[in-house]
Design a protein around this motif. Structure first.
Motif, PDB file in Angstrom:
ATOM      1  N   UNK A 151     -35.488   8.969 -10.589  1.00 53.90           N
ATOM      2  CA  UNK A 151     -36.610   8.524  -9.754  1.00 53.90           C
ATOM      3  C   UNK A 151     -37.687   7.856 -10.617  1.00 53.90           C
ATOM      4  N   UNK A 152     -37.962   8.457 -11.771  1.00 57.53           N
ATOM      5  CA  UNK A 152     -38.936   7.849 -12.692  1.00 57.53           C
ATOM      6  C   UNK A 152     -38.519   6.425 -13.056  1.00 57.53           C
ATOM      7  N   UNK A 153     -37.234   6.244 -13.375  1.00 57.46           N
ATOM      8  CA  UNK A 153     -36.719   4.922 -13.760  1.00 57.46           C
ATOM      9  C   UNK A 153     -36.945   3.923 -12.632  1.00 57.46           C
ATOM     10  N   UNK A 154     -36.565   4.301 -11.424  1.00 57.90           N
ATOM     11  CA  UNK A 154     -36.741   3.395 -10.280  1.00 57.90           C
ATOM     12  C   UNK A 154     -38.221   3.142 -10.004  1.00 57.90           C
ATOM     13  N   UNK A 155     -39.026   4.174 -10.113  1.00 59.04           N
ATOM     14  CA  UNK A 155     -40.455   4.074  -9.816  1.00 59.04           C
ATOM     15  C   UNK A 155     -41.152   3.106 -10.774  1.00 59.04           C
ATOM     16  N   UNK A 156     -40.971   3.299 -12.054  1.00 59.45           N
ATOM     17  CA  UNK A 156     -41.723   2.482 -13.018  1.00 59.45           C
ATOM     18  C   UNK A 156     -41.178   1.056 -13.069  1.00 59.45           C
TER      19      UNK A 156
END
Length: 240
Positions: A151-156
């Motif tokens: 999720x962090x990867x997609x978010x940033x």
């Protein structure tokens, strides 16, 4: 004989410039942002910075090893601007929503700098603080580590990708911006339903939405997906 390494604090100039200014990394980054705003990414050079700061261009290399390191510092400054004043509330979705909008807004406020830095990884203090904050929000919310990283990867990446896209549009000359926006009214809105039925029915909405950023909508969709994933994980944990 190996070349002696001069400590960073000793490389930095403490004497005022000709105009009486004492240089600092922050001051150089602020001057670089002004140059980018006025001249675009091609206008940023040590020579122009020296003129803007009233110092010899070689003085800048006491603070940065080269223009690429300055570029990373500019990107980190934008992230620092985004995080200034933000504090987590404990509501993970609201916190991520706020961080995303803040980062996007900080980049599009400096479109020329955003084009130069949005794809870079700085490894500097503000970037590390932002990464730590987002990862902590997700872990504290109860996401397992693999989901947290996904999720962090997609978010940033989504945040920076939209920032770069929107910054590129804002960096266009005003005439080009107006021409692009007008196409939604002059071309799409006039297509006949006989040849382009789906565009024709959507044209009134397209002409309003397509001249704004889709980032807030994309962010909500990403958070919806993350929330659904967390709900599913929570339901699995409660099963006997």
């Amino acid at each position: 004989m190996a070349k002696q390494v001069v400590p960073e604090e000793k490389r930095r100039r403490r004497r005022p410039t000709r105009s009486g200014t004492v240089l600092s990394e922050t001051l150089i980054v602020e001057a670089a942002l002004r140059l980018l705003r006025e001249h675009g990414s091609t206008g940023l050079s040590a020579r122009r910075l020296g003129l803007a700061l009233d110092c010899d261009p070689s003085t800048l290399y006491r603070y940065f090893r080269g223009m690429d390191e300055l570029t990373l510092a500019i990107g980190d400054a934008l992230i620092g601007e985004a995080l200034r004043g933000w504090r987590p509330t404990g509501e993970w979705r609201a916190d991520l929503h706020a961080v995303g909008l803040r980062i996007h807004a900080a980049y599009v406020a400096h479109p020329q700098a955003a084009q130069l830095t949005a794809s870079r990884v700085t490894g500097r203090a503000n970037e590390l603080a932002a990464d730590e904050a987002v990862l902590d929000v997700l872990r504290t919310a109860g996401f397992p580590l693999p989901d947290t990283v996904r999720i962090y990867h997609a978010f940033i990446d989504q945040t920076l990708a939209f920032a770069a896209l929107d910054a590129a549009a804002l960096a266009l000359p005003r005439a080009a911006q107006r021409a692009d926006d007008a196409i939604w009214r002059s071309t799409y809105a006039r297509l006949p339903a006989e040849t382009h039925p789906r565009i024709a029915e959507a044209a009134p909405l397209l002409s309003k939405r397509m001249v704004t950023s889709a980032y807030p909508t994309a962010l909500e969709m990403l958070l919806d997906s993350a929330q659904a994933r967390l709900a599913a994980l929570t339901a699995d944990r409660r099963r006997p």
